[in-house]
Design an enzyme around this catalytic site. Sequence first.
Site, mmCIF file in Angstrom:
data_model
loop_
_atom_site.group_PDB
_atom_site.id
_atom_site.type_symbol
_atom_site.label_atom_id
_atom_site.label_comp_id
_atom_site.label_asym_id
_atom_site.label_seq_id
_atom_site.Cartn_x
_atom_site.Cartn_y
_atom_site.Cartn_z
ATOM 1 N N LYS A 191 -1.296 1.251 -25.286
ATOM 2 C CA LYS A 191 -1.590 1.197 -26.730
ATOM 3 C C LYS A 191 -0.262 1.338 -27.483
ATOM 4 O O LYS A 191 0.569 0.456 -27.373
ATOM 5 C CB LYS A 191 -2.619 2.273 -27.087
ATOM 6 C CG LYS A 191 -3.967 2.058 -26.358
ATOM 7 C CD LYS A 191 -5.015 3.056 -26.788
ATOM 8 C CE LYS A 191 -6.368 2.756 -26.177
ATOM 9 N NZ LYS A 191 -6.606 3.435 -24.881
ATOM 10 N N TYR A 241 0.848 -1.201 0.000
ATOM 11 C CA TYR A 241 0.000 0.000 0.000
ATOM 12 C C TYR A 241 0.877 1.242 0.000
ATOM 13 O O TYR A 241 1.851 1.316 0.739
ATOM 14 C CB TYR A 241 -0.900 0.022 1.244
ATOM 15 C CG TYR A 241 -2.354 -0.196 0.873
ATOM 16 C CD1 TYR A 241 -2.981 0.644 -0.030
ATOM 17 C CD2 TYR A 241 -3.069 -1.257 1.413
ATOM 18 C CE1 TYR A 241 -4.296 0.426 -0.402
ATOM 19 C CE2 TYR A 241 -4.399 -1.478 1.047
ATOM 20 C CZ TYR A 241 -4.998 -0.632 0.143
ATOM 21 O OH TYR A 241 -6.293 -0.834 -0.235
ATOM 22 N N ASP A 255 -6.235 14.148 -25.135
ATOM 23 C CA ASP A 255 -6.187 12.737 -24.736
ATOM 24 C C ASP A 255 -5.491 11.999 -25.873
ATOM 25 O O ASP A 255 -6.089 11.732 -26.916
ATOM 26 C CB ASP A 255 -7.620 12.227 -24.532
ATOM 27 C CG ASP A 255 -7.655 10.756 -24.161
ATOM 28 O OD1 ASP A 255 -6.630 10.058 -24.344
ATOM 29 O OD2 ASP A 255 -8.714 10.294 -23.690
ATOM 30 N N THR A 294 -3.369 6.637 -22.088
ATOM 31 C CA THR A 294 -3.172 5.301 -21.532
ATOM 32 C C THR A 294 -1.714 4.946 -21.783
ATOM 33 O O THR A 294 -1.001 5.644 -22.507
ATOM 34 C CB THR A 294 -4.073 4.257 -22.222
ATOM 35 O OG1 THR A 294 -3.855 4.344 -23.634
ATOM 36 C CG2 THR A 294 -5.530 4.497 -21.911
ATOM 37 N N GLU A 340 -0.575 4.790 -0.510
ATOM 38 C CA GLU A 340 -1.402 5.979 -0.781
ATOM 39 C C GLU A 340 -0.591 7.250 -0.548
ATOM 40 O O GLU A 340 0.137 7.359 0.446
ATOM 41 C CB GLU A 340 -2.653 5.966 0.108
ATOM 42 C CG GLU A 340 -3.709 5.029 -0.478
ATOM 43 C CD GLU A 340 -4.792 4.656 0.514
ATOM 44 O OE1 GLU A 340 -4.418 4.184 1.613
ATOM 45 O OE2 GLU A 340 -5.968 4.830 0.185
ATOM 46 N N ARG A 378 -1.216 -2.031 -18.871
ATOM 47 C CA ARG A 378 -2.528 -1.380 -18.908
ATOM 48 C C ARG A 378 -2.583 -0.291 -17.825
ATOM 49 O O ARG A 378 -2.379 -0.593 -16.638
ATOM 50 C CB ARG A 378 -3.567 -2.466 -18.621
ATOM 51 C CG ARG A 378 -4.979 -2.155 -18.957
ATOM 52 C CD ARG A 378 -5.750 -3.451 -19.130
ATOM 53 N NE ARG A 378 -5.421 -4.043 -20.415
ATOM 54 C CZ ARG A 378 -5.895 -3.609 -21.581
ATOM 55 N NH1 ARG A 378 -6.746 -2.616 -21.628
ATOM 56 N NH2 ARG A 378 -5.529 -4.184 -22.705
HETATM 57 N N1 DSN Z 1 -11.159 0.944 -25.576
HETATM 58 C C1 DSN Z 1 -10.173 1.820 -26.145
HETATM 59 C C2 DSN Z 1 -10.029 1.619 -27.598
HETATM 60 O O1 DSN Z 1 -10.171 0.497 -28.037
HETATM 61 O O2 DSN Z 1 -9.738 2.555 -28.319
HETATM 62 C C3 DSN Z 1 -10.448 3.225 -25.828
HETATM 63 O O3 DSN Z 1 -10.556 3.372 -24.477
#
Ligand code: DSN
Length: 426
Positions: A222, A47, A193, A219, A49, A228
Amino acid sequence: MKKDTAVFDLINKELDRQRHGIELIASENFTSLQVIQAMGSVLTNKYAEGYPGKRFYGGCEVIDEIETLAIERLKKIFNATWANVQPHSGAQANTAVFLACLKAGDKILGLDLSMGGHLTHGSPANFSGKNYQAVFYGVKKETGLVDYDQMEAVAKAEKPKMIICGASAYSRDWDYKRIRAIADETGALVLADIAHPAGLIAKNLLNDPFEHCHIVSSTTHKTLRGPRGGIIMMRNDFDNPLGVKDPKGNIRPMSALLDLAVFPGVQGGPLEHVIAAKAISFGEILTDDYTTYAKQVIVNAQAMAQAFVKRGYDLISNGTDNHLMLIDLRNKNLTGKKAQETLDKAHITLNKNAVPFDDKSPFVTSGIRVGVPAVTTRGLKEADMEPVVEMIDAVLKDVENEGKIAEIKKQVHEFMERFPLYPELG
Ligand code: DSN
């Protein structure tokens, strides 16, 4: 303790699926083995925090070093001056940005979900559309390109507090300078974003949102090819001009408000095993190997787009600047749903996707989204895009022919054997 074979057998089954198939979901990728190892480490037990040097638990001295490393590496990638690596996901990152910048009921302006936008940019089904008043811009019907004139007109009429740029299914680059000019004229903050193209932005292969946008979220799994998770960054800190204050009523720099919004605003204990994995992937991004990868992503996407166009497929905006393309299947008399389900049978994985001005429901859709980050990590080059599209086309031309689909599935497995995935895992 007895090994839980029920679960581990399923994990191995998924490894097998990932190894044999052609992965074209634009938002997926294959992390390095060390990223996976960090996520499966003892750090999950801790933990922590708070933030490095300011935790609510003892024993955080090692965790502090790990999180600091992740922050410093991330800042270096994007030439940022502030970063928060704790968001559990992109949606959590955006939730925190809204909490830090806006008051409930404030107006936001984002790309319509049905035009390629994201749920968290104001969809009525999402917190962003429920807690804030969302208005939208779209893309132009003739070109498939973001309609900046519409963005400007809506911004002038509606005076949103925040303009959000970024998308889930948009294959072209963004004009951040114009967006900032619109925001300055109408008194809005700009959130970029960059979840989808972040890895390409990291290597200066696309326009730089940091120059013009107040806050950037992403994110990490990707094109960035990490675990993730989510991140928030800024190149220039500033005092929130909208008058949002910290819980004690003080005006604070945006960085402090954003940190408070992530924790304790929307999250509790950070996932330090994931943060360690983020640090590893950020280290990988800083290497020349990753630069080569990011360039190959664009080369592959363009080769794939050409291979589709050659076969009469209708690409929205006629091509791509980034890692993905959106294909309208109406001229092929197919729905996105049918295409996705049929290709799945041949172990070619992608997703159905609404196309701009779609006449079908989001569960059916008229299109598919195709992305190359994962196959590029597998080692496929531009010359490999032709055979991949040939296999896709063979399936889509004859969607009721189960014999043909089985034959293509065999070809897919043979083809992917040339590109080993996690050979160390046996
Ligand atoms: N689910 C993602 C995508 O496939 O683009 C976006 O959050």
